[in-house]
Design a protein around this motif. Structure first.
Motif: not given
Length: 412
Positions: A31-34, A16, A26, A353, A20, A355-356
């Motif tokens: 859609e992104r999160r740690s 991440w 992108n 990470s 980040r 990412l979707t």
């Protein structure tokens, strides 16, 4: 054209903190999160991702364990008489590891690393099976067991072929519309980060090189599947190593006899001890409590991290280095490397990470074992929407996709 294809792209060590603030993927996966990682190395993280369980449950954690009764390395002890100038060379160790893996019929990742031949017969290797195959974990099923049981045709990479060849293999399977689930594994970022660190300009360049490949993958998938769900994820991040800790130089002057009073494996970020006398335990604990740059991990914390093994198979005492501290020399290597993982999961650079290209990732997906929930749910959806395959058994279909995978990291 088939209705639905889930694509899971595993970018090893794409932490991440590394992506980040970067635009990596992108456009394709906004859609992104740690995700919190698992305490341990890839030998623990990957089985946890593939099974949805923690190391104490699937029993894959660190590679080398004290177990002289089951050691497959007894014949190697005679190599202790060879000059260290030869036996410590990476080329020698790598070639010997390849020969030994074939001889022992190990199916997963295997490397002797820098374990001294004088003591090698004290140890067993914990990953004899391939985690990226059905039946590949030491305990319990993984995602490929689930797919096989349900008759869902899948494709998974063979990193020995290289990242581009693996992409080409998946593109071909997509064009044939033979699969309902794909697991693409790109391991090279991990090795690059070990060599150059996480602030090198080579890192964003490597991430940028993945972008057109991801675009090519999605374009091909949309030609043959009406809906494509893309999930890009990692197992851990990578911390720059700015401090070195020679832990062996702190322990050996204690005068304890290796294999008689204690045993130890010095990993890159932790040391794992077994004791055969209370005196040895006491003097080692006292010495470790004096060491700056790390600490003994208490049992209640190991339990919270899912790594407290009741039989202490992987070590009775675990010493963990602080983030950014590299234990060197170690049984993983004689020389420093620029960056490492395997620190506490709550260390800033340990976070992975996710990412979707879809927004309905459950809030409960907060750690890398939870990727398993996404994989099983989407595989089941593909199974429902795409219908049963037209011909051939599931075993025949899955053999046709060439689903074999290996790992080859600079360090575990």
């Amino acid at each position: 054209m088939k209705p639905f294809l889930p694509l899971f792209v595993f970018v090893d060590a794409c932490g991440w903190e590394i992506i980040r603030d970067k635009p990596f993927a992108n456009r394709l996966a906004p859609e992104r999160r740690s995700l919190r990682s698992v305490f341990g190395y890839s030998s623990a993280c990957i089985p946890s991702i593939l099974s949805g369980r923690w190391p104490v449950e699937h029993r894959n954690w660190c590679y080398f364990v004290y177990d002289p009764a089951h050691s497959p390395f007894r014949s190697l002890r005679k190599l202790r008489w060879l000059p260290k100038a030869l036996t410590s060379r990476r080329f020698f160790r790598h070639r010997l590891s390849r020969l030994l893996k074939t001889h022992l019929k190990f199916r997963g990742y295997f490397d002797l690393y820098n374990l001294p031949f004088e003591h090698i017969s004290l140890f067993d290797f914990s990953e004899k099976k391939n985690p990226l195959q059905p039946g590949g974990l030491n305990r319990g099923p993984n995602i490929f067991d689930h797919l096989q049981e349900r008759g869902i045709p899948w494709h998974v990479s063979d990193p020995a072929l290289g990242e581009r060849k693996n992409l080409d293999g998946l593109l071909a399977e997509i064009a044939r519309e033979r699969i309902d689930f794909a697991f693409l594994y790109w391991p090279d970022l991990d090795g690059l980060l070990h060599r150059v660190g996480n602030t090198s300009p080579e890192v964003p360049a490597k991430l940028a090189a993945y972008e057109p490949w991801l675009g090519e993958l999605m374009d091909r998938a949309h030609e043959h599947y009406q809906e494509v769900r893309l999930t890009i994820f990692s197992d851990h991040g990578m911390a720059n190593c700015d401090r070195l800790l020679d832990l062996r130089a702190r322990i050996e002057p204690l005068g304890l006899r290796m294999g008689v009073e204690y045993a130890v494996v010095y990993d890159s970020t932790m040391a794992r001890f077994w004791f055969f006398s209370e005196r040895a335990r006491r003097v080692v604990e006292d010495r470790l409590n004096e060491v700056r740059g790390g600490r003994i991990v208490p049992d209640d914390e190991l339990e919270e991290l899912g790594t407290l093994f009741p039989d202490r198979h992987f070590g009775e005492l675990i010493f963990l280095a602080d983030e950014g501290v590299l234990i060197v020399p170690s049984h993983m290597g004689e020389r420093p490397i620029r960056a490492m993982h395997g620190y506490h999961p709550d260390a800033p650079h340990s976070y992975a990470s996710l990412l979707t290209n879809y927004a309905d990732v459950p809030d409960s997906v907060t750690a890398i074992p939870h990727v398993y929930q996404l994989m099983t749910a989407q595989a089941e959806r593909a199974f429902r929407l795409n219908g049963r395959p037209h011909s051939g058994t599931s075993a025949e279909r899955n053999r046709a996709t060439g689903h074999v995978a290996k790992r080859d990291h600079a360090h575990v």
